[in-house]
Design a protein around this motif. Structure first.
Motif, PDB file in Angstrom:
ATOM      1  N   GLY A  64      43.804 112.230 -81.333  1.00  0.00           N
ATOM      2  CA  GLY A  64      44.495 113.178 -80.472  1.00  0.00           C
ATOM      3  C   GLY A  64      44.043 113.150 -79.021  1.00  0.00           C
ATOM      4  N   ARG A  65      43.058 112.347 -78.706  1.00  0.00           N
ATOM      5  CA  ARG A  65      42.602 112.164 -77.328  1.00  0.00           C
ATOM      6  C   ARG A  65      41.879 110.829 -77.249  1.00  0.00           C
ATOM      7  N   ASP A  66      41.736 110.322 -76.044  1.00  0.00           N
ATOM      8  CA  ASP A  66      41.048 109.044 -75.892  1.00  0.00           C
ATOM      9  C   ASP A  66      39.593 109.287 -75.506  1.00  0.00           C
ATOM     10  N   GLY A  67      38.813 108.228 -75.501  1.00  0.00           N
ATOM     11  CA  GLY A  67      37.428 108.335 -75.090  1.00  0.00           C
ATOM     12  C   GLY A  67      36.456 108.632 -76.215  1.00  0.00           C
ATOM     13  N   LYS A  68      36.886 108.568 -77.455  1.00  0.00           N
ATOM     14  CA  LYS A  68      35.968 108.790 -78.571  1.00  0.00           C
ATOM     15  C   LYS A  68      35.135 107.537 -78.804  1.00  0.00           C
ATOM     16  N   MET A  69      33.878 107.705 -79.120  1.00  0.00           N
ATOM     17  CA  MET A  69      32.990 106.568 -79.355  1.00  0.00           C
ATOM     18  C   MET A  69      33.437 105.758 -80.562  1.00  0.00           C
ATOM     19  N   ALA A  70      34.033 106.398 -81.559  1.00  0.00           N
ATOM     20  CA  ALA A  70      34.538 105.668 -82.726  1.00  0.00           C
ATOM     21  C   ALA A  70      35.647 104.701 -82.318  1.00  0.00           C
ATOM     22  N   THR A  71      36.479 105.099 -81.373  1.00  0.00           N
ATOM     23  CA  THR A  71      37.539 104.220 -80.885  1.00  0.00           C
ATOM     24  C   THR A  71      36.946 103.038 -80.142  1.00  0.00           C
ATOM     25  N   TYR A  72      35.936 103.273 -79.343  1.00  0.00           N
ATOM     26  CA  TYR A  72      35.302 102.178 -78.606  1.00  0.00           C
ATOM     27  C   TYR A  72      34.576 101.227 -79.555  1.00  0.00           C
ATOM     28  N   ALA A  73      33.971 101.762 -80.612  1.00  0.00           N
ATOM     29  CA  ALA A  73      33.326 100.904 -81.610  1.00  0.00           C
ATOM     30  C   ALA A  73      34.369 100.049 -82.324  1.00  0.00           C
ATOM     31  N   ALA A  74      35.505 100.652 -82.664  1.00  0.00           N
ATOM     32  CA  ALA A  74      36.588  99.895 -83.294  1.00  0.00           C
ATOM     33  C   ALA A  74      37.145  98.839 -82.341  1.00  0.00           C
ATOM     34  N   LEU A  75      37.187  99.156 -81.055  1.00  0.00           N
ATOM     35  CA  LEU A  75      37.651  98.203 -80.043  1.00  0.00           C
ATOM     36  C   LEU A  75      36.768  96.964 -80.022  1.00  0.00           C
ATOM     37  N   VAL A  76      35.469  97.152 -79.971  1.00  0.00           N
ATOM     38  CA  VAL A  76      34.536  96.025 -79.941  1.00  0.00           C
ATOM     39  C   VAL A  76      34.610  95.232 -81.242  1.00  0.00           C
ATOM     40  N   LEU A  77      34.666  95.916 -82.363  1.00  0.00           N
ATOM     41  CA  LEU A  77      34.748  95.246 -83.657  1.00  0.00           C
ATOM     42  C   LEU A  77      36.040  94.440 -83.790  1.00  0.00           C
ATOM     43  N   ALA A  78      37.155  95.025 -83.397  1.00  0.00           N
ATOM     44  CA  ALA A  78      38.444  94.337 -83.509  1.00  0.00           C
ATOM     45  C   ALA A  78      38.513  93.126 -82.585  1.00  0.00           C
ATOM     46  N   GLN A  79      38.103  93.280 -81.338  1.00  0.00           N
ATOM     47  CA  GLN A  79      38.180  92.156 -80.412  1.00  0.00           C
ATOM     48  C   GLN A  79      37.181  91.064 -80.778  1.00  0.00           C
ATOM     49  N   GLY A  80      36.021  91.425 -81.259  1.00  0.00           N
ATOM     50  CA  GLY A  80      35.059  90.423 -81.706  1.00  0.00           C
ATOM     51  C   GLY A  80      35.573  89.641 -82.905  1.00  0.00           C
ATOM     52  N   THR A  81      36.196  90.338 -83.840  1.00  0.00           N
ATOM     53  CA  THR A  81      36.757  89.673 -85.014  1.00  0.00           C
ATOM     54  C   THR A  81      37.903  88.756 -84.637  1.00  0.00           C
ATOM     55  N   VAL A  82      38.777  89.218 -83.764  1.00  0.00           N
ATOM     56  CA  VAL A  82      39.900  88.385 -83.332  1.00  0.00           C
ATOM     57  C   VAL A  82      39.406  87.150 -82.605  1.00  0.00           C
ATOM     58  N   GLN A  83      38.404  87.291 -81.756  1.00  0.00           N
ATOM     59  CA  GLN A  83      37.861  86.136 -81.044  1.00  0.00           C
ATOM     60  C   GLN A  83      37.232  85.149 -82.021  1.00  0.00           C
ATOM     61  N   TRP A  84      36.530  85.646 -83.009  1.00  0.00           N
ATOM     62  CA  TRP A  84      35.922  84.792 -84.018  1.00  0.00           C
ATOM     63  C   TRP A  84      36.995  84.014 -84.775  1.00  0.00           C
ATOM     64  N   LEU A  85      38.099  84.688 -85.088  1.00  0.00           N
ATOM     65  CA  LEU A  85      39.213  84.014 -85.760  1.00  0.00           C
ATOM     66  C   LEU A  85      39.875  82.987 -84.848  1.00  0.00           C
ATOM     67  N   LEU A  86      40.032  83.319 -83.570  1.00  0.00           N
ATOM     68  CA  LEU A  86      40.690  82.400 -82.636  1.00  0.00           C
ATOM     69  C   LEU A  86      39.903  81.113 -82.425  1.00  0.00           C
ATOM     70  N   VAL A  87      38.587  81.200 -82.395  1.00  0.00           N
ATOM     71  CA  VAL A  87      37.778  80.004 -82.182  1.00  0.00           C
ATOM     72  C   VAL A  87      37.301  79.396 -83.496  1.00  0.00           C
ATOM     73  N   ARG A  88      37.867  79.877 -84.581  1.00  0.00           N
ATOM     74  CA  ARG A  88      37.574  79.352 -85.918  1.00  0.00           C
ATOM     75  C   ARG A  88      36.061  79.374 -86.189  1.00  0.00           C
ATOM     76  N   GLY A  89      35.493  80.567 -86.065  1.00  0.00           N
ATOM     77  CA  GLY A  89      34.059  80.752 -86.219  1.00  0.00           C
ATOM     78  C   GLY A  89      33.548  80.455 -87.615  1.00  0.00           C
ATOM     79  N   TRP A  90      34.383  80.533 -88.613  1.00  0.00           N
ATOM     80  CA  TRP A  90      33.953  80.268 -89.974  1.00  0.00           C
ATOM     81  C   TRP A  90      33.668  78.785 -90.213  1.00  0.00           C
ATOM     82  N   LYS A  91      34.105  77.897 -89.318  1.00  0.00           N
ATOM     83  CA  LYS A  91      33.894  76.467 -89.481  1.00  0.00           C
ATOM     84  C   LYS A  91      32.572  76.012 -88.858  1.00  0.00           C
ATOM     85  N   ARG A  92      31.779  76.908 -88.359  1.00  0.00           N
ATOM     86  CA  ARG A  92      30.550  76.520 -87.661  1.00  0.00           C
ATOM     87  C   ARG A  92      29.358  76.606 -88.549  1.00  0.00           C
TER      88      ARG A  92
END
Length: 92
Positions: A64-92
């Motif tokens: 119901g509002r922005d600026g919650k720490m849970a949202t920022y934690a989800a932001l970092v987790l989601a973008q980190g996961t997407v980047q890992w998928l984009l660079v095929r991190g599981w193949k390393r």
């Protein structure tokens, strides 16, 4: 609220997604090995940015509002996961 105020609020809303997308891209260049078949850097940045804005919008709807720490934690987790998928991190 005038159009300039609206633009200011929207830019401040998406600023964390923009900042974290840049940091994730920069960090992946130093922390992960290079693979030949990854998307271009600007494509990775754009995908991370769109995912980040979607996570921020989801947090706004959920809490119901922005600026919650849970949202920022989800932001970092989601973008980190997407980047890992984009660079095929599981193949390393």
């Amino acid at each position: 609220m005038g159009p300039l105020d609206l633009a200011y609020h929207l830019l401040n809303f998406i600023a964390p997604a923009l900042f974290v997308a840049g940091l994730v891209l920069l960090g992946s260049r130093f922390l992960l090995k290079k693979v030949a078949s990854v998307p271009a850097k600007w494509t990775q940045f754009a995908i991370n940015f769109v995912v980040g804005v979607a996570v921020l919008a989801g947090g706004l709807v959920l809490f119901g509002r922005d600026g919650k720490m849970a949202t920022y934690a989800a932001l970092v987790l989601a973008q980190g996961t997407v980047q890992w998928l984009l660079v095929r991190g599981w193949k390393r």
